[in-house]
Scaffold this active site. Structure first.
Site, PDB file in Angstrom:
ATOM      1  N   ASP A  44       0.524  -1.603   0.661  1.00 53.31           N
ATOM      2  CA  ASP A  44       0.334  -0.235  -0.123  1.00 53.31           C
ATOM      3  C   ASP A  44       1.073   1.221   0.027  1.00 53.31           C
ATOM      4  OD1 ASP A  44       0.897  -0.282   2.959  1.00 53.31           O
ATOM      5  OD2 ASP A  44      -0.681   0.552   3.032  1.00 53.31           O
ATOM      6  N   ARG A  66       3.596   1.601 -11.363  1.00 54.10           N
ATOM      7  CA  ARG A  66       3.594   0.841 -10.372  1.00 54.10           C
ATOM      8  C   ARG A  66       2.558  -0.043 -10.274  1.00 54.10           C
ATOM      9  NH1 ARG A  66       2.924   6.603  -9.502  1.00 54.10           N
ATOM     10  NH2 ARG A  66       0.336   6.637  -9.913  1.00 54.10           N
ATOM     11  N   LYS A 157      -6.845  -0.441   6.924  1.00 54.46           N
ATOM     12  CA  LYS A 157      -5.604  -0.395   7.410  1.00 54.46           C
ATOM     13  C   LYS A 157      -5.308   0.907   7.696  1.00 54.46           C
ATOM     14  CE  LYS A 157      -1.833   0.546   5.933  1.00 54.46           C
ATOM     15  NZ  LYS A 157      -0.074   1.015   6.464  1.00 54.46           N
ATOM     16  N   GLU A 198      -3.217   0.096  13.434  1.00 52.84           N
ATOM     17  CA  GLU A 198      -1.942  -0.163  13.738  1.00 52.84           C
ATOM     18  C   GLU A 198      -1.376   1.488  14.123  1.00 52.84           C
ATOM     19  OE1 GLU A 198      -0.572   0.016   9.395  1.00 52.84           O
ATOM     20  OE2 GLU A 198       1.958   0.045   9.875  1.00 52.84           O
ATOM     21  N   GLU A 200       1.959   2.099  15.596  1.00 50.66           N
ATOM     22  CA  GLU A 200       3.184   2.325  15.223  1.00 50.66           C
ATOM     23  C   GLU A 200       4.247   2.701  16.584  1.00 50.66           C
ATOM     24  OE1 GLU A 200       5.070   1.686  11.163  1.00 50.66           O
ATOM     25  OE2 GLU A 200       6.673   2.070  12.232  1.00 50.66           O
ATOM     26  N   LYS A 240      -2.143  -4.088  14.763  1.00 54.63           N
ATOM     27  CA  LYS A 240      -0.660  -4.447  13.691  1.00 54.63           C
ATOM     28  C   LYS A 240      -0.135  -3.565  14.293  1.00 54.63           C
ATOM     29  CE  LYS A 240       1.821  -3.259   9.235  1.00 54.63           C
ATOM     30  NZ  LYS A 240       1.518  -3.363   7.487  1.00 54.63           N
ATOM     31  N   SER A 311       2.545  -8.486   9.102  1.00 52.25           N
ATOM     32  CA  SER A 311       1.625  -7.376   7.875  1.00 52.25           C
ATOM     33  C   SER A 311       2.614  -6.665   6.782  1.00 52.25           C
ATOM     34  CB  SER A 311       0.510  -6.842   8.560  1.00 52.25           C
ATOM     35  OG  SER A 311       0.029  -5.646   7.494  1.00 52.25           O
ATOM     36  N   TYR A 372       4.708   5.773   4.060  1.00 52.19           N
ATOM     37  CA  TYR A 372       3.584   4.739   3.565  1.00 52.19           C
ATOM     38  C   TYR A 372       3.079   6.419   2.530  1.00 52.19           C
ATOM     39  CZ  TYR A 372       5.698   1.189   4.736  1.00 52.19           C
ATOM     40  OH  TYR A 372       6.848  -0.060   5.518  1.00 52.19           O
TER      41      TYR A 372
HETATM   42  P1  13P Z   1       6.620  -2.544   6.677  1.00 54.38           P
HETATM   43  O1  13P Z   1       6.626  -3.584   7.041  1.00 54.38           O
HETATM   44  O2  13P Z   1       7.782  -2.076   5.748  1.00 54.38           O
HETATM   45  O3  13P Z   1       7.296  -2.247   8.334  1.00 54.38           O
HETATM   46  O4  13P Z   1       5.231  -2.057   6.689  1.00 54.38           O
HETATM   47  C1  13P Z   1       4.299  -2.581   6.985  1.00 54.38           C
HETATM   48  C2  13P Z   1       3.532  -0.918   7.072  1.00 54.38           C
HETATM   49  O5  13P Z   1       2.646   0.059   7.965  1.00 54.38           O
HETATM   50  C3  13P Z   1       2.759  -0.842   6.046  1.00 54.38           C
HETATM   51  O6  13P Z   1       1.199  -1.092   5.506  1.00 54.38           O
END
Ligand code: 13P
Length: 372
Positions: A44, A66, A157, A198, A200, A240, A311, A372
């Site tokens: 993504d 792409r 996500k 997610e 992170e 995630k 993931s 991202y």
């Molecule tokens: P990475 O595995 O490169 O950290 O990417 C995971 C992510 O969050 C992309 O959706």
């Protein structure tokens, strides 16, 4: 009964989860996405992030290129043995596979769930500490989610990030981002999409593993409380998170067993057993590390009521991208590299990864302030 108690009683909701006509489907989708030996491919990357991927191989970042990059992974023969779902970018949802089907139609025909990144990216969190970020995309969210369901997507996500600075993250970032993730999760469930939540905690920084553990525990606990408060259906939801590791600039190393122990302990302290699964991001680890750590996580001697799987974006696609090199002649080598990583991670999900079967070397995929 005192007045205070009766007021509290009347404030208790009649139910503690949202109602949605999709509940049975959400439960089934989440369960199948985390089936034994399976995990997710995060394909993504935004259009801007594709430049970061393509520049090193000298490939121009155009729409047809792409499409070719996505088809490199998604049309690799037999990948569905290891991959149960693919997180797509909006552009890819409406692009066509080589056989003329849309990518969601094509994936569904292979028994792979199409998913969609529904967040609209990171922006400065003005009230947080310098450099902290929030994620946009909630305005008009339900309409967008319904559009993706109609296009064939069955999960989604949303990524929020937390940057450790001076050993901590600000409380405004922790609370604001938890509310955002929870609101995203229930609106997605209302629209029939299994939400991948997610949060992170970034690998960036000089902190040690204990600091990452402490911050991750606080962040995940706040996220869990917000999900509960908003009435998320835990059985139709996936988390995630990052793995608990030392900061990339700390110069410190942890063994796979240490990472596993810290990560599963932190999950056990924060996540209810009703949560179906945890689908880790690779977060800048090398491809081999991402597999080794997942394997250790699936072998650690701590109760693990959730499915623990992958993931990955960088952890599944980096060597494939290199082997492909953007050339048609590189497609077979690119696909071999991708299938190899998918298989290694599938083995790791089962706790049966064998380091001796994997590549000899693997480079760190750390990118400062990755987006991202
Ligand atoms: P990475 O595995 O490169 O950290 O990417 C995971 C992510 O969050 C992309 O959706």
């Amino acid at each position: 009964m005192s007045d205070r108690v009766s007021v509290l009683r009347t404030q208790l909701p009649a139910y503690n989860t949202i109602t949605t006509k999709y509940e049975a489907e959400l439960r089934q989708t989440a369960k199948r996405m985390t089936a034994p030996g399976k995990g997710l491919l995060a394909a993504d990357e935004s259009i801007g992030s594709c430049s970061k991927r393509f520049d090193p191989i000298g490939l121009e970042n155009t729409e047809p290129n792409r499409q070719k990059y996505r088809a490199l992974m998604l049309e690799a023969e037999g990948f569905e043995k290891y991959i149960s779902g693919v997180i797509l970018h909006d552009e890819t949802v409406f692009q066509k596979a080589t056989n003329g089907q849309t990518f969601p139609e094509y994936l569904t025909s292979k028994g792979v769930y199409p998913g969609i990144k529904t967040d609209l990216g990171l922006h400065d969190l003005e009230e947080g500490a310098p450099g902290e970020q929030m994620t946009e995309g909630l305005d008009g969210y339900i309409k967008r989610a319904q559009k993706y369901y109609k296009a064939g997507c069955r999960f989604c996500k949303w990524r929020n990030v937390y940057k450790i600075q001076n050993g901590t993250v600000s409380e405004s970032a922790v609370r604001f981002n938890a509310e955002t993730l929870a609101r995203y999760a229930i609106l997605s469930q209302k629209a029939g999409l299994v939400p991948i939540v997610e949060p992170e905690v970034m690998i960036d920084g000089t902190h040690d593993i204990d600091t990452c553990q402490r911050v991750s525990q606080h962040v995940w606990a706040e996220v869990a409380a917000a999900l509960q408060r908003h009435g998320v259906i835990w059985e139709g939801c996936l988390l995630k998170p990052n793995m608990v590791v030392p900061g990339a600039e700390s110069g410190k190393k942890a063994t796979a067993e240490e990472v596993a122990r810290y990560t599963v302990t932190t999950l056990a302290r924060t996540m209810p057993p009703a949560l179906v699964g945890v689908t880790f991001l690779s977060g800048g680890l090398s491809e081999v590390q991402a597999s080794e750590y997942l394997n250790a996580i699936n072998n650690v001697d701590i109760p693990r009521p959730w499915k623990l799987t992958f993931s990955y974006a960088r952890g599944l696609q980096s060597s494939a991208l290199k082997a492909w090199g953007g050339k048609d002649s590189g497609i077979p080598a690119g696909r071999r590299a991708f299938l190899h990583r998918a298989k290694m991670n599938s083995n790791a999900q089962l706790g049966k990864y064998n380091r001796a079967e994997d590549d000899k070397e693997s480079q760190s995929l750390y990118v400062k302030g990755n987006s991202y």
